[in-house]
Design a protein around this motif. Structure first.
Motif, mmCIF file in Angstrom:
data_model
loop_
_atom_site.group_PDB
_atom_site.id
_atom_site.type_symbol
_atom_site.label_atom_id
_atom_site.label_comp_id
_atom_site.label_asym_id
_atom_site.label_seq_id
_atom_site.Cartn_x
_atom_site.Cartn_y
_atom_site.Cartn_z
ATOM 1 N N ARG A 3 -28.583 42.586 34.646
ATOM 2 C CA ARG A 3 -28.164 41.397 35.405
ATOM 3 C C ARG A 3 -27.387 41.858 36.630
ATOM 4 N NH1 ARG A 3 -27.349 36.053 33.084
ATOM 5 N NH2 ARG A 3 -26.363 35.518 35.054
ATOM 6 N N THR A 4 -27.572 41.150 37.725
ATOM 7 C CA THR A 4 -26.756 41.418 38.908
ATOM 8 C C THR A 4 -25.928 40.173 39.229
ATOM 9 O OG1 THR A 4 -28.442 40.630 40.468
ATOM 10 C CG2 THR A 4 -28.513 42.965 39.895
ATOM 11 N N PHE A 5 -24.778 40.401 39.812
ATOM 12 C CA PHE A 5 -23.900 39.286 40.181
ATOM 13 C C PHE A 5 -23.410 39.496 41.606
ATOM 14 C CE2 PHE A 5 -23.809 39.591 35.590
ATOM 15 C CZ PHE A 5 -23.982 38.271 35.185
ATOM 16 N N LYS A 6 -23.671 38.513 42.438
ATOM 17 C CA LYS A 6 -23.283 38.568 43.856
ATOM 18 C C LYS A 6 -21.933 37.888 44.034
ATOM 19 C CE LYS A 6 -23.760 38.492 48.456
ATOM 20 N NZ LYS A 6 -22.345 38.209 48.749
ATOM 21 N N LEU A 7 -20.940 38.670 44.419
ATOM 22 C CA LEU A 7 -19.634 38.089 44.728
ATOM 23 C C LEU A 7 -19.617 37.612 46.179
ATOM 24 C CD1 LEU A 7 -17.103 40.545 43.033
ATOM 25 C CD2 LEU A 7 -18.526 38.768 42.018
ATOM 26 N N GLU A 24 -24.882 33.945 51.437
ATOM 27 C CA GLU A 24 -24.733 34.276 50.012
ATOM 28 C C GLU A 24 -26.078 34.347 49.292
ATOM 29 O OE1 GLU A 24 -22.188 35.427 48.543
ATOM 30 O OE2 GLU A 24 -20.905 35.153 50.267
ATOM 31 N N VAL A 47 -15.873 31.071 38.878
ATOM 32 C CA VAL A 47 -17.135 30.569 38.318
ATOM 33 C C VAL A 47 -18.042 31.744 37.940
ATOM 34 C CG1 VAL A 47 -19.241 29.262 38.834
ATOM 35 C CG2 VAL A 47 -17.020 28.357 39.539
ATOM 36 N N ILE A 48 -18.074 32.778 38.799
ATOM 37 C CA ILE A 48 -18.927 33.937 38.511
ATOM 38 C C ILE A 48 -18.391 34.694 37.294
ATOM 39 C CG2 ILE A 48 -19.868 36.095 39.453
ATOM 40 C CD1 ILE A 48 -19.463 34.737 42.282
ATOM 41 N N TRP A 81 -25.599 42.120 49.270
ATOM 42 C CA TRP A 81 -26.952 42.150 48.722
ATOM 43 C C TRP A 81 -27.472 43.577 48.647
ATOM 44 C CZ3 TRP A 81 -29.425 38.998 45.714
ATOM 45 C CH2 TRP A 81 -29.002 37.669 45.646
ATOM 46 N N GLN A 122 -19.518 33.124 34.213
ATOM 47 C CA GLN A 122 -20.916 33.449 33.926
ATOM 48 C C GLN A 122 -21.030 34.840 33.309
ATOM 49 O OE1 GLN A 122 -23.568 31.386 34.169
ATOM 50 N NE2 GLN A 122 -22.065 29.834 34.684
#
Lengths: 255, 255
Positions: free
Chosen positions: B243-247, B50, B83-84, B232, B87
């Motif tokens: 902003r980037t968000f990694k699931l 992750e 949680v993501i 990624w 955010q």
């Protein structure tokens, strides 16, 4: 197979798919609201911090105090470090060095080479807000122990012929000598340079300051093969290096 | 306080510090070699995946099959998504849109909008190697269920006035219609564009292809506020967005 059997077989397969797909779909939809003090919330929060999904957080959620304590002291922290060190070892195997003295590797200092766990224990593992005076007092004592997995990596890098560059946001003027002594006493011996924050970079964000330092190093001809830090601000910005490795740190965030 | 008491107090404090610091140091050094099939190894491996510390992995370590199955089906996967999403909600609150139709948000498709969990269950949750023919057959059926947390985000973005751009590495020619239908049937309605991989980008790595697409979007005037993906390769390269968000996705790696 008779055509009757084929039809029966297709019906059975179809029924199986319908039932199974329903089960998966139910599973995905069973989003009960998990309380924020559950270990599963705190694990989710920690992974979100590690993946840089949470930005600019100031304190560990107080309900995760015991979770973070257990993570840091219960073995998982070391286990996570071990997995990362294995990845670095695999990566190192494939690197062919030019051996012209410019093959470099960057390590951060705080909670990368040496541990501030003892200090942060007194700050409820980061549930208390950042205390710059308290931290400076702690750092000036020079008593932060080596993180064994990273000391092992450090020795491997030096034996392998890398120039190890230690880059830290610590202030040179007030913490330079204590940091030199601390690193020496903990076995970090033989690195190329320890780069601390001079007054020219005072007040600059870690991303900007460290990017600027790395740009200078690349300008001096260093090839940065790897870059290891416990903060995303070590691993974002310019001239990052060929590979970056994020070490775990659920206790604080450096912007 | 008498000077005698002061001395005793200092001696006691010193002794406490020595003992405590030894305990922390022992803790840090107690690096027993944890077997690779322990849940703590698999958790460490998952977090390393992750955080992008593990590159180019082809299969889930087979000893982590049960761990990954339990992660995906036992609730933690949804918890991590929650949680993501929290955010992202916090981040969305601070965005002031220009409302000129150019405020954009990028979502990946596979295992971001819609789930391939059912397919990967048949591939031992990624312990079996990638099977391009098998996956294409699955994708052409168009039966991937929505990931509820992301469908919720999708609806929130559209209500909030964002132009939602779905960017996927799926091949337009063979999977275009099935993907359109799948998204529609699962409630992904009202997005701006679905961008699939045309023949011009065939064989290109996801990082290059998606960077190129985002560059074009930015060139067309879109402001990319957010970029969400499970790989990624969705979140590295050019024009990444604000902003980037990694699931989470512990089942496969797209280079």
């Amino acid at each position: 197979m008779s055509s009757m059997m084929r039809v029966q077989w297709k019906v059975l397969l179809f029924m199986f798919l319908v039932i199974f797909s329903k089960a998966i779909s139910d599973k995905l939809e069973s989003r009960t609201s998990v309380p924020h003090d559950s270990p599963s919330y705190c694990l989710g929060w920690r992974v979100a911090v590690e993946t840089n999904n949470v930005h600019g957080w100031r304190t560990v959620p107080s309900q995760c105090l015991l979770y973070v304590e257990n993570y840091m002291l219960g073995g998982q922290y070391e286990r996570d470090l071990d997995v990362i060190m294995e990845q670095i070892s695999c990566y190192l195997k494939d690197i062919v060095l030019a051996n012209d003295g410019m093959d470099a590797w960057i390590l951060d200092v705080d909670d990368t080479c040496i541990s501030n766990l003892y200090y942060y224990r007194g700050k409820r593992y980061g549930c208390d807000p950042y205390d710059p005076v308290g931290f400076k007092t702690w750092a000036m004592r020079g008593g932060s122990p080596a993180i064994p997995a990273v000391l092992g990596l450090f020795e491997k890098l030096i034996e392998g012929g890398f120039k190890v560059l230690l880059v830290t946001g610590r202030e040179e003027e007030t913490l330079g000598q204590a940091t030199l002594d601390n690193l020496y006493n903990q076995g970090f011996i033989g690195y190329e340079r320890l780069i601390l924050r001079t007054s020219a970079y005072k007040g600059q964000s870690a991303v900007l300051y460290k990017s600027e330092i790395r740009k200078q190093l690349v300008g001096q001809g260093y090839r940065i093969w790897g870059n290891v830090g416990d903060q995303w601000s070590d691993l974002l910005g310019d001239c990052l290096g060929n590979r970056t490795f994020k070490l775990p740190n659920p206790m604080y965030f450096v912007p």
